[in-house]
Design an enzyme around this catalytic site. Structure first.
Site: not given
Ligand code: AMP
Length: 290
Positions: A30-31, A34, A37, A150, A188
């Protein structure tokens, strides 16, 4: 690196690569990317010839309109970070591309893995929103492998169940939670924490690692493991939405941990930011802050 915004462009781009036998790895996000991701992207780039990262803030999985409104967005930075970590294609569809006005479909699972914990606290629509959008994204990208953290243990379980139930032809790869040096799980949503809230938020990871330490010292009763975790939450003045030892397969609470496959899960609202974390209770596993 290429940014694409439509399904047609994405398919056109991937078609020739797939035809020549290249493997495709996919990281849905979802952008507000960090290092958590980016670990997924890196892992995908090691395993595959081409890596597609999607950035789509999926409105249907938000139960709280204010949470959706406040969700951080940083498109240009996301493209740069994803590329730096090994993405070849960044897919950024608009809401209408994913949900045109004619859209009516839902992919929904049933049972405790969607009803308990996150399902109970975020509502039945939450996981239906996740499974619907993940199905659509998998069909758009057509990856050989898709990567999930996870960190979102229940979501990971739900996605695996969906792939199995629907015979989707993709391998789900899970990646361990990336943490700040002090143990806070990267999220995020962390950017929305004030310095004071950041201090409270540390209570989540500290609590689950206290529970894990109790397990490591021989505790097998969930009440004992949970008491160790709750003591830390109390020290940090964090009131959890839930704190439980669950079977990672069924997401039913466990009274005892007698075999691998138990996970200690926690969720709490810190100011206006909702955070979740979890840790596996496995004698062999060494994770978390050392
Ligand atoms: P999100 O953008 O929050 O939907 O997350 C996209 C993917 O990144 C999901 O599979 C998450 O589980 C994963 N993810 C989020 N935070 C972390 C983290 N701290 N470590 C590893 N994976 C993460």
């Amino acid at each position: 690196m290429t940014v694409v915004r439509t399904v047609a462009d994405l398919r056109a781009l991937l078609e020739s690569r797939r035809a020549t036998g290249h493997s495709i790895g996919f990281v849905p996000t979802m952008g507000a990317l960090h290092a958590g991701h980016l670990e997924l992207v890196h892992r995908a780039s090691v395993d595959n010839d081409i890596v597609v990262v999607s950035v789509f803030v999926n409105p249907t999985q938000f139960n709280d309109p204010a949470d959706l409104q406040a969700y951080p967005r940083s498109e240009q930075r996301d493209v740069e970070l994803a590329t730096g970590a090994g993405a070849d294609v960044v897919f950024i569809p608009g809401a209408d591309e994913v949900y045109p006005p004619s859209f009516t479909a839902t992919v929904a699972l049933a049972g405790p893995i969607v009803d308990n914990f996150e399902g109970a606290h975020r509502g039945a629509a939450h996981f239906a929103g996740v499974t619907t959008v993940v199905t659509k994204l998998l069909n758009m990208v057509g990856p050989h492998r898709a990567y999930f953290g996870q960190k979102d243990a229940q979501q990971l379980r739900v996605v695996r169940a969906m792939v199995s139930d629907l015979n989707l032809d993709v391998k789900i790869v899970d990646v361990p939670t990336v943490r700040e040096p002090d143990g806070l799980a990267l999220s995020s949503r962390n950017v929305r924490l004030s310095p004071a809230e950041r201090a409270y938020a540390l209570g989540l990871s500290r609590a689950i690692f206290a529970g894990k330490a109790a397990f490591g010292s021989g505790a097998r009763e969930a009440t004992v493991i949970l008491a160790a975790a709750r003591t830390v939450l109390d020290e940090f003045a964090v009131h959890p939405e839930y704190l439980a030892v669950v079977d990672s397969d069924t997401f039913f609470p466990l009274a005892r941990v007698d075999q691998d496959g138990a996970v200690l899960v926690v969720a709490a609202q810190i100011g206006r930011t909702r955070l979740i974390d979890n840790v596996m209770l496995e004698a062999s596993q060494q994770d978390g802050p050392q």
